[in-house]
Motif scaffolding. Structure first.
Motif, PDB file in Angstrom:
ATOM      1  N   GLY A 142      49.486   5.717  29.031  1.00 37.18           N
ATOM      2  CA  GLY A 142      48.323   5.635  28.154  1.00 37.18           C
ATOM      3  C   GLY A 142      47.096   5.290  28.959  1.00 37.18           C
ATOM      4  N   ARG A 143      46.003   5.042  28.275  1.00 37.80           N
ATOM      5  CA  ARG A 143      44.730   4.781  28.928  1.00 37.80           C
ATOM      6  C   ARG A 143      44.378   3.301  28.976  1.00 37.80           C
ATOM      7  NH1 ARG A 143      41.992   9.226  30.143  1.00 37.80           N
ATOM      8  NH2 ARG A 143      42.630  11.194  29.188  1.00 37.80           N
ATOM      9  N   HIS A 144      45.380   2.445  28.853  1.00 40.83           N
ATOM     10  CA  HIS A 144      45.147   0.999  28.955  1.00 40.83           C
ATOM     11  C   HIS A 144      45.194   0.620  30.428  1.00 40.83           C
ATOM     12  CE1 HIS A 144      45.494   0.746  24.651  1.00 40.83           C
ATOM     13  NE2 HIS A 144      46.651   1.372  24.716  1.00 40.83           N
ATOM     14  N   HIS A 145      44.062   0.757  31.121  1.00 41.04           N
ATOM     15  CA  HIS A 145      44.020   0.547  32.565  1.00 41.04           C
ATOM     16  C   HIS A 145      44.224  -0.917  32.922  1.00 41.04           C
ATOM     17  CE1 HIS A 145      42.816   4.626  33.059  1.00 41.04           C
ATOM     18  NE2 HIS A 145      41.732   4.472  32.332  1.00 41.04           N
ATOM     19  N   VAL A 146      44.847  -1.107  34.069  1.00 43.82           N
ATOM     20  CA  VAL A 146      45.027  -2.461  34.583  1.00 43.82           C
ATOM     21  C   VAL A 146      44.061  -2.733  35.717  1.00 43.82           C
ATOM     22  CG1 VAL A 146      47.437  -2.547  33.904  1.00 43.82           C
ATOM     23  CG2 VAL A 146      46.851  -1.697  36.168  1.00 43.82           C
ATOM     24  N   GLY A 147      43.194  -1.778  35.989  1.00 39.94           N
ATOM     25  CA  GLY A 147      42.229  -1.963  37.078  1.00 39.94           C
ATOM     26  C   GLY A 147      41.144  -0.932  36.997  1.00 39.94           C
ATOM     27  N   GLY A 148      40.606  -0.505  38.167  1.00 37.01           N
ATOM     28  CA  GLY A 148      39.513   0.446  38.216  1.00 37.01           C
ATOM     29  C   GLY A 148      39.957   1.851  37.868  1.00 37.01           C
ATOM     30  N   GLY A 149      39.028   2.814  37.977  1.00 30.39           N
ATOM     31  CA  GLY A 149      39.233   4.176  37.521  1.00 30.39           C
ATOM     32  C   GLY A 149      40.430   4.845  38.163  1.00 30.39           C
ATOM     33  N   ALA A 150      41.340   5.310  37.356  1.00 30.25           N
ATOM     34  CA  ALA A 150      42.521   5.963  37.871  1.00 30.25           C
ATOM     35  C   ALA A 150      42.270   7.431  38.097  1.00 30.25           C
ATOM     36  CB  ALA A 150      43.678   5.792  36.870  1.00 30.25           C
ATOM     37  N   ASP A 151      42.896   7.974  39.093  1.00 26.81           N
ATOM     38  CA  ASP A 151      42.854   9.397  39.366  1.00 26.81           C
ATOM     39  C   ASP A 151      44.181   9.951  38.896  1.00 26.81           C
ATOM     40  OD1 ASP A 151      41.946  11.783  40.262  1.00 26.81           O
ATOM     41  OD2 ASP A 151      42.452  11.435  42.368  1.00 26.81           O
ATOM     42  N   LEU A 152      44.251  10.382  37.632  1.00 24.52           N
ATOM     43  CA  LEU A 152      45.505  10.781  37.022  1.00 24.52           C
ATOM     44  C   LEU A 152      46.076  12.014  37.697  1.00 24.52           C
ATOM     45  CD1 LEU A 152      44.582  10.460  33.246  1.00 24.52           C
ATOM     46  CD2 LEU A 152      45.779   8.801  34.652  1.00 24.52           C
ATOM     47  N   GLU A 165      56.043   1.555  39.755  1.00 20.65           N
ATOM     48  CA  GLU A 165      55.063   1.311  38.694  1.00 20.65           C
ATOM     49  C   GLU A 165      54.006   0.311  39.157  1.00 20.65           C
ATOM     50  OE1 GLU A 165      57.573   0.103  35.488  1.00 20.65           O
ATOM     51  OE2 GLU A 165      58.601   2.058  35.408  1.00 20.65           O
ATOM     52  N   GLU A 166      54.434  -0.664  39.969  1.00 20.16           N
ATOM     53  CA  GLU A 166      53.499  -1.674  40.471  1.00 20.16           C
ATOM     54  C   GLU A 166      52.486  -1.040  41.425  1.00 20.16           C
ATOM     55  OE1 GLU A 166      56.969  -3.421  38.782  1.00 20.16           O
ATOM     56  OE2 GLU A 166      56.825  -2.007  40.472  1.00 20.16           O
ATOM     57  N   LEU A 167      52.957  -0.149  42.311  1.00 24.27           N
ATOM     58  CA  LEU A 167      52.045   0.488  43.264  1.00 24.27           C
ATOM     59  C   LEU A 167      51.037   1.369  42.529  1.00 24.27           C
ATOM     60  CD1 LEU A 167      51.441   1.088  46.356  1.00 24.27           C
ATOM     61  CD2 LEU A 167      52.647   3.236  45.914  1.00 24.27           C
ATOM     62  N   VAL A 168      51.506   2.163  41.572  1.00 22.12           N
ATOM     63  CA  VAL A 168      50.598   3.035  40.825  1.00 22.12           C
ATOM     64  C   VAL A 168      49.567   2.205  40.077  1.00 22.12           C
ATOM     65  CG1 VAL A 168      50.424   4.777  38.997  1.00 22.12           C
ATOM     66  CG2 VAL A 168      52.322   4.869  40.638  1.00 22.12           C
ATOM     67  N   GLY A 169      49.989   1.060  39.527  1.00 18.89           N
ATOM     68  CA  GLY A 169      49.051   0.180  38.847  1.00 18.89           C
ATOM     69  C   GLY A 169      48.010  -0.380  39.786  1.00 18.89           C
ATOM     70  N   GLU A 170      48.453  -0.787  40.990  1.00 19.24           N
ATOM     71  CA  GLU A 170      47.519  -1.367  41.954  1.00 19.24           C
ATOM     72  C   GLU A 170      46.547  -0.335  42.508  1.00 19.24           C
ATOM     73  OE1 GLU A 170      47.498  -3.660  46.303  1.00 19.24           O
ATOM     74  OE2 GLU A 170      49.403  -3.187  45.320  1.00 19.24           O
ATOM     75  N   VAL A 171      47.063   0.851  42.838  1.00 22.66           N
ATOM     76  CA  VAL A 171      46.232   1.861  43.495  1.00 22.66           C
ATOM     77  C   VAL A 171      45.373   2.641  42.501  1.00 22.66           C
ATOM     78  CG1 VAL A 171      46.291   3.998  44.841  1.00 22.66           C
ATOM     79  CG2 VAL A 171      47.781   2.082  45.461  1.00 22.66           C
ATOM     80  N   PHE A 172      45.968   3.066  41.399  1.00 23.77           N
ATOM     81  CA  PHE A 172      45.268   3.940  40.464  1.00 23.77           C
ATOM     82  C   PHE A 172      44.771   3.229  39.202  1.00 23.77           C
ATOM     83  CE2 PHE A 172      47.988   6.810  42.897  1.00 23.77           C
ATOM     84  CZ  PHE A 172      47.080   7.804  43.250  1.00 23.77           C
ATOM     85  N   GLY A 173      45.190   1.968  39.010  1.00 28.82           N
ATOM     86  CA  GLY A 173      44.792   1.267  37.795  1.00 28.82           C
ATOM     87  C   GLY A 173      45.367   1.914  36.549  1.00 28.82           C
ATOM     88  N   MET A 174      46.627   2.312  36.609  1.00 28.47           N
ATOM     89  CA  MET A 174      47.220   3.090  35.522  1.00 28.47           C
ATOM     90  C   MET A 174      48.605   2.559  35.165  1.00 28.47           C
ATOM     91  SD  MET A 174      47.873   7.218  35.491  1.00 28.47           S
ATOM     92  CE  MET A 174      49.105   7.171  36.806  1.00 28.47           C
ATOM     93  N   ARG A 175      48.826   2.331  33.886  1.00 23.17           N
ATOM     94  CA  ARG A 175      50.156   1.992  33.417  1.00 23.17           C
ATOM     95  C   ARG A 175      51.006   3.255  33.408  1.00 23.17           C
ATOM     96  NH1 ARG A 175      50.545   1.021  28.416  1.00 23.17           N
ATOM     97  NH2 ARG A 175      52.407  -0.286  28.489  1.00 23.17           N
ATOM     98  N   CYS A 176      52.243   3.145  33.905  1.00 23.74           N
ATOM     99  CA  CYS A 176      53.077   4.339  33.991  1.00 23.74           C
ATOM    100  C   CYS A 176      54.541   3.951  33.984  1.00 23.74           C
ATOM    101  CB  CYS A 176      52.750   5.120  35.261  1.00 23.74           C
ATOM    102  SG  CYS A 176      53.341   4.301  36.772  1.00 23.74           S
ATOM    103  N   SER A 177      55.350   4.973  33.876  1.00 21.71           N
ATOM    104  CA  SER A 177      56.787   4.845  34.093  1.00 21.71           C
ATOM    105  C   SER A 177      57.136   5.749  35.264  1.00 21.71           C
ATOM    106  CB  SER A 177      57.553   5.280  32.845  1.00 21.71           C
ATOM    107  OG  SER A 177      58.951   5.229  33.072  1.00 21.71           O
ATOM    108  N   VAL A 178      57.982   5.290  36.167  1.00 22.87           N
ATOM    109  CA  VAL A 178      58.419   6.092  37.311  1.00 22.87           C
ATOM    110  C   VAL A 178      59.898   6.401  37.140  1.00 22.87           C
ATOM    111  CG1 VAL A 178      58.726   6.184  39.811  1.00 22.87           C
ATOM    112  CG2 VAL A 178      56.689   5.087  38.852  1.00 22.87           C
ATOM    113  N   MET A 179      60.206   7.695  37.143  1.00 18.36           N
ATOM    114  CA  MET A 179      61.594   8.133  36.995  1.00 18.36           C
ATOM    115  C   MET A 179      61.881   9.221  38.015  1.00 18.36           C
ATOM    116  SD  MET A 179      61.051  10.193  33.397  1.00 18.36           S
ATOM    117  CE  MET A 179      60.335   8.720  32.680  1.00 18.36           C
ATOM    118  N   ASP A 180      63.111   9.697  38.063  1.00 19.08           N
ATOM    119  CA  ASP A 180      63.474  10.774  38.981  1.00 19.08           C
ATOM    120  C   ASP A 180      63.073  12.117  38.386  1.00 19.08           C
ATOM    121  OD1 ASP A 180      64.542   9.145  40.912  1.00 19.08           O
ATOM    122  OD2 ASP A 180      66.597   9.275  40.147  1.00 19.08           O
TER     123      ASP A 180
END
Length: 275
Positions: free
Chosen positions: A260-270, A232-247
């Motif tokens: 959701g669309r509450h970005h933690v950084g620049g434009g995410a590539d969903l 989740e930390e990597l996705v936030g840093e790279v894509f600026g996107m809050r997420c959950s990572v599961m199997d």
């Protein structure tokens, strides 16, 4: 199949005065599938173009078996390294079979003319990509998805030890995306072809990559097995996107679910499959 090495060594890449990548070094694992991910304009395609000898570094070098690709003869590079670029264009009126046949060009020479091996390579590439029934049709009459599969067939007909693919699933529906990626996986498993692909769908990248490179702003943020680096930390840093990572229940690989669309950084590539 021989295991060739490919690496970028301290490369600086850009277009005109605009620098995209500065001082980047990376080794491509031989015989494995490497997928490059990252937001738009982060340098993914620029790096792939340099590896394919389509873009010359202003500093550093791309090395194929220890030799600079810029200093090697074109046909020598093309006999080892194939490329499916972004948005390729075909000559007007060319048929599917003729276009796919151009993938055999690096294997021709003064004493090596078209033969049964070339016919077999073209037929197998058409069959593998589901384009055999399109063989006599002009490429410019095909749909976007059909054309994309034909370009993949041309790359497969080249039968190189290394294959570079820039967004190979562009224009394809979900079913054909999986078909193409399964085909590339089979090619890797059966023949040991080294592959480097740029993918926008992070979940597909996690499912199919042995080795993943995550880029942002022209630099590598992380690389390794998807299971080891996709958090989740990597996705936030790279894509600026809050997420959950599961199997992923289908593949036991990481699956990224946007929160959701509450970005933690620049434009995410969903991930395309989650838009």
């Amino acid at each position: 199949m021989a295991q060739h090495t490919l690496r970028a060594q301290d490369v600086r890449l850009g277009y005109g005065d605009r620098e995209i990548v500065s001082g980047l070094s990376v080794d491509v694992p031989p015989g494995r599938i490497t997928v490059i991910v990252g937001p738009n304009a982060c340098g993914k395609s620029t790096l792939l173009r340099a590896m394919a000898r389509l873009l010359a570094p202003s500093r550093g070098a791309v090395l194929l078996d220890g030799r600079s690709v810029q200093e090697m003869p074109t046909k020598e590079v093309a006999a080892v390294l194939g490329i499916l670029p972004q948005s390729p264009s075909a000559p007007e009126g060319i048929t599917v079979s003729d276009l796919v046949g151009r993938g055999r060009y690096p294997h021709q020479g003064w004493f090596r003319r078209w033969g049964p091996e070339d016919d077999e390579a073209v037929a197998q590439a058409l069959l593998s990509t589901g384009t055999l029934e399109l063989a006599e049709r002009p490429v410019d009459e095909l749909s976007g998805g059909q054309r994309q599969r034909v370009w993949i067939a041309m790359a497969l007909a080249q039968r190189t030890d290394i294959l570079l693919l820039d967004e190979p699933t562009t224009f394809l529906d979900a079913s054909h995306q999986l078909d193409v990626l399964d085909l590339l996986t089979d090619l890797n498993h059966q023949h040991g072809v080294t592959m480097v692909a740029v993918l926008h769908d992070l979940n597909l990248a996690c499912r199919y990559a042995h080795h993943m490179i995550a880029m942002k702003d022209g630099r590598i943020v992380a690389e390794g097995r998807p299971a080891d680096i996709v958090t989740e930390e990597l996705v936030g840093e790279v894509f600026g996107m809050r997420c959950s990572v599961m199997d992923d229940p289908a593949s036991a690989t990481p699956m990224v679910v946007p929160l959701g669309r509450h970005h933690v950084g620049g434009g995410a590539d969903l991930p395309a499959s989650r838009r």
